[in-house]
Write a protein that holds these residues in place. Structure first.
Motif, mmCIF file in Angstrom:
data_model
loop_
_atom_site.group_PDB
_atom_site.id
_atom_site.type_symbol
_atom_site.label_atom_id
_atom_site.label_comp_id
_atom_site.label_asym_id
_atom_site.label_seq_id
_atom_site.Cartn_x
_atom_site.Cartn_y
_atom_site.Cartn_z
ATOM 1 N N ALA A 1 0.826 8.939 0.914
ATOM 2 C CA ALA A 1 -0.246 9.503 0.095
ATOM 3 C C ALA A 1 0.033 10.962 -0.230
ATOM 4 O O ALA A 1 -0.249 11.429 -1.336
ATOM 5 N N GLU A 2 0.606 11.687 0.731
ATOM 6 C CA GLU A 2 0.960 13.083 0.467
ATOM 7 C C GLU A 2 2.053 13.169 -0.583
ATOM 8 O O GLU A 2 2.009 14.003 -1.484
ATOM 9 N N THR A 3 3.066 12.287 -0.485
ATOM 10 C CA THR A 3 4.173 12.319 -1.437
ATOM 11 C C THR A 3 3.688 12.005 -2.847
ATOM 12 O O THR A 3 4.070 12.668 -3.803
ATOM 13 N N GLY A 4 2.866 10.968 -2.946
ATOM 14 C CA GLY A 4 2.451 10.534 -4.271
ATOM 15 C C GLY A 4 1.213 11.232 -4.777
ATOM 16 O O GLY A 4 0.776 10.980 -5.890
ATOM 17 N N ALA B 1 0.838 -1.203 0.000
ATOM 18 C CA ALA B 1 0.000 0.000 0.000
ATOM 19 C C ALA B 1 0.868 1.245 0.000
ATOM 20 O O ALA B 1 0.607 2.207 -0.733
ATOM 21 N N GLU B 2 1.921 1.199 0.783
ATOM 22 C CA GLU B 2 2.791 2.374 0.855
ATOM 23 C C GLU B 2 3.476 2.613 -0.492
ATOM 24 O O GLU B 2 3.569 3.748 -0.953
ATOM 25 N N GLN B 3 3.955 1.514 -1.119
ATOM 26 C CA GLN B 3 4.606 1.658 -2.423
ATOM 27 C C GLN B 3 3.656 2.270 -3.442
ATOM 28 O O GLN B 3 4.037 3.162 -4.195
ATOM 29 N N CYS B 4 2.418 1.762 -3.453
ATOM 30 C CA CYS B 4 1.457 2.245 -4.451
ATOM 31 C C CYS B 4 1.102 3.703 -4.192
ATOM 32 O O CYS B 4 0.979 4.496 -5.118
ATOM 33 N N LEU B 5 0.927 4.059 -2.927
ATOM 34 C CA LEU B 5 0.574 5.441 -2.601
ATOM 35 C C LEU B 5 1.719 6.377 -2.954
ATOM 36 O O LEU B 5 1.518 7.459 -3.489
ATOM 37 N N ARG B 6 2.936 5.943 -2.679
ATOM 38 C CA ARG B 6 4.083 6.819 -2.858
ATOM 39 C C ARG B 6 4.431 7.008 -4.336
ATOM 40 O O ARG B 6 4.958 8.038 -4.730
ATOM 41 N N SER B 7 4.142 5.975 -5.148
ATOM 42 C CA SER B 7 4.631 5.994 -6.528
ATOM 43 C C SER B 7 4.028 7.147 -7.325
ATOM 44 O O SER B 7 4.670 7.686 -8.215
ATOM 45 N N GLY B 8 2.796 7.512 -7.014
ATOM 46 C CA GLY B 8 2.173 8.575 -7.795
ATOM 47 C C GLY B 8 1.612 8.080 -9.110
ATOM 48 O O GLY B 8 1.067 8.855 -9.879
ATOM 49 N N SER B 9 1.744 6.783 -9.397
ATOM 50 C CA SER B 9 1.200 6.283 -10.660
ATOM 51 C C SER B 9 -0.185 5.676 -10.474
ATOM 52 O O SER B 9 -0.756 5.172 -11.419
#
Lengths: 205, 470
Positions: free
Chosen positions: A149-152, A118-126
């Motif tokens: 989520a903020e980063t991505g 979940a963290e990877q998906c949220l961070r990726s921005g894709s």
């Protein structure tokens, strides 16, 4: 002791907090349900943040709450990821809700790996939206998801059981969905005051 | 057509000096059987010490001890030739290794891209100097003439046939690439230069000398084409790095791995292809090689991504024994189509593209962890879906209201306090494939307010919950 102080200056220095107004109206995404948009203090799902959905039981409209949002995102060609859903999504029902399944991805992971995914998906921005059903998520894990989520700049939805409502959470929006009576409450909303009354389930079902 | 000839007079020596710390130190290359080692080549510093090619090693060691030695390895020369051909392939589509230790490049078609010849030549020379290879470059309208001119000149560029005939005419007979006995007898006949030879009648030349003499002369002057075999980049990427010591941890494997994946990416970029499946082999001393297969869902060639994925797979592997060498083998190299990207991307912070994220998830969670869901045209709920790595679409029949969640196995439902909201809807299908289903489905509400989708088989039995209207 009694000096006259202008209210504006107190407000400007943030020494007096005005309860009713939304101090910083963050960017929101419409939920697709007009009454729900009106009911939520921000006017929609807070963008680039985690929204927590505390659900009393399965099968009380917790998916149909999100379907219009997912339908809007997937038809616009944006990716939606489901991480470890509790059951298999029934494709015909999701198609009937308007979700374009080509843009829907399911990730199966166990335990801490689900939080990592979940963290990877949220961070990726894709991804446009990430839905997850974490088994055991503590305050720290949720904070990590919130930062990701903020980063991505991604919409994050975390489904948790209702009894977690008493625990603190860093999510920007916390909703409880109750079965009896079927209704929805806001228990936390960043930057705004949670409305006192509940929204009946007929508003989105 | 214009042909550039890049002659590499010291290929074997340069190939070894590239890896030496001190290129100015005396170095000799040895050849011959172990009983009689002979100096095959010497560098300038060694020549200054009095060493000469052809000397025996014993004689050289009688003169001095202050020189390093290395083996003259024909295989290595072949490898450097292939390396330089691959380098030259970046400048011309027609690169040939027809002559030994010499690259032939067709440059007329490359001039449009690499500028006029003087600029192009400067660039070639700079890159060769950087690579560490001494060279002589000549340009001529045919490949044989370019090669022969390189024997006597460096930097001569002839683009015109008349000028070429003039330049060739003054070349000494010994430099024409004729067989040694022929050139010796020609010189003894008093012929010193090519123009004197050309002045002789052809029929008398044909009578006195082997046929290849006239053939060589005609090729030089461009009257007869020279059949060339062109360099073709290999179809398979297979590179092996031997480690200097036995490696027991993943961390120490990452450095050679990074080099391998970077080489693979450079190779793919040169071929304009991508890679979808490759294997990493870890060689052990006694055990068979451990294989790390890496499979991707789409073709990729980004070096950082290839490295990260291979690393993810490698970290899952338990090394059964210390690793001696690493080999990367990529056999199928499909065409690569870069992902479509909008010029004004709506998400400026998109730091990880979806393909890369997907491969990262698959590397850690397993190949089957990331799936797409699609609907199948089947009325039975358990057959109405399909999970695969790529989404399919097919025309679907009209069905009634279906629940958002489907349980993987139907569960018995307590019937007390159950409220039937809709139904029954009969689903009767599958008599042809053995999974016959004859059921009546109801939309029910439980005592706790949950809405479910439950069925009862026509043959009777308990009410089974099959989904949730979430």
């Amino acid at each position: 002791m009694t000096a006259v102080v202008a209210l504006d200056s107190l407000l400007d220095t943030r020494r007096v907090w005005r309860g009713q107004a939304i101090t910083s109206r963050t960017a929101v995404q419409p939920t697709g349900h007009a009454t729900l948009d009106e009911f939520l203090p921000g006017g929609g799902w807070p963008e680039s943040a985690i929204s927590e959905l505390l659900v009393a039981a399965t099968g009380i409209g917790e998916l149909s709450l999100l379907w219009p949002t997912l339908a809007r995102l997937t038809t616009a060609g944006e990716r939606v990821v489901l991480i470890t859903p509790p059951h298999r999504p029934y494709p015909q029902a999701w198609l009937a809700a308007g979700v374009d399944l080509r843009w829907l991805t399911i990730v199966q992971a166990k335990g801490r790996d689900a939080l990592w995914a979940a963290e990877q998906c949220l961070r990726s921005g894709s991804c446009a939206a990430v839905l997850c059903w974490p088994q055991q998520a503590d305050d720290r894990a949720l904070r990590r998801l919130q930062v990701a989520a903020e980063t991505g700049q991604t919409l994050g939805f975390v489904y948790r059981p209702l009894h977690e409502a008493s625990n603190p959470s860093p999510a920007a929006l916390r909703l409880t969905i109750e079965a009896q009576p079927a209704q929805l409450r806001v228990i936390k909303c960043r930057g705004g005051l949670a409305p006192g009354q509940a929204l009946p389930a007929s508003a989105w079902q | 057509m214009l042909w550039a000839c890049i002659l590499l007079p010291q290929l074997a020596m340069d190939g070894i000096l590239r890896h030496c710390d001190d290129a100015a130190a005396p170095l000799v290359l040895l050849a011959g059987p172990p009983q009689r080692r002979v100096l095959q080549a010497v560098n300038a510093a060694a020549r200054k010490l009095g060493l000469k090619p052809g000397q025996s090693l014993v004689a050289a060691q009688a003169l001095t001890h202050d020189f390093a030695t290395a083996d003259y390895d024909p295989l290595m020369i072949e490898r450097w030739q292939q390396f330089l051909a691959a380098w030259g392939y970046g400048y011309s589509a027609q690169v040939s290794l027809h002559y030994p230790r010499c690259l032939l490049l067709e440059v007329h078609s490359s001039l449009g891209l690499f500028g006029p010849w003087p600029r192009f030549e400067t660039r070639l020379r700079e890159e060769l100097t950087d690579l560490g290879f001494r060279h002589r470059i000549t340009l001529a309208p045919n490949p044989a003439a370019a090669r022969v001119l390189a024997n006597a000149h460096d930097g001569l560029a002839v683009t015109d046939t008349a000028v070429l005939h003039q330049a060739l005419g003054v070349l000494p007979i010994e430099r024409l690439g004729l067989p040694r006995e022929v050139s010796t007898s020609l010189v003894r006949m008093g012929l010193r230069h090519l123009h004197q030879l050309l002045a002789l009648p052809r029929d008398s030349l044909a009578r006195r000398f082997p046929a290849q003499v006239l053939a060589q002369l005609d090729t030089l002057l461009g009257h007869r084409p020279l059949p060339l075999e062109f360099y073709r980049p290999p179809d398979v990427f297979d590179t092996r790095i031997e480690l200097n010591f036995e490696v027991e941890s993943h961390q120490a494997l990452l450095f050679p791995l990074r080099r391998l994946t970077a080489d693979l990416a450079a190779f793919l970029a040169g071929r304009d292809s991508g890679v979808q499946r490759f294997s990493l082999y870890l060689e052990h001393r006694t055990l068979p090689d451990s294989e790390v297969p890496v499979g991707l869902l789409s073709t990729e060639r980004e070096p950082a991504m290839l490295f990260e994925l291979t690393r993810g797979r490698l970290e899952h592997l338990q090394l059964p024994a210390p690793v001696l060498a690493v080999r990367l083998l990529a056999r199928d190299l499909p065409a690569f189509t870069p992902a479509h990207q909008a010029l004004f991307d709506e998400r400026p912070q998109q730091n990880v593209p979806w393909e890369q994220l997907r491969e990262r998830l698959r590397a850690r969670l397993g190949d089957d962890a990331v799936v797409s869901l699609s609907a199948r045209a089947d009325h039975r709920p358990e057959c109405a879906w399909r999970e695969s790595s790529l989404a399919h679409t097919e025309p679907l029949p009209q069905v009634g209201l279906r629940p958002g969640w489907l349980l993987s196995t139907p569960q018995p439902l307590r019937e007390e306090g159950l409220l039937t909201l809709a139904g029954p809807e009969r689903i009767e299908s599958g008599w042809w494939d053995g999974a016959d289903a004859r059921r009546d489905y109801y939309r029910v509400q439980t005592a706790t307010g949950q809405q479910g989708w439950a069925f009862r088989a026509l043959t009777g039995g308990p009410l089974l919950l099959h989904g949730w209207f979430a």
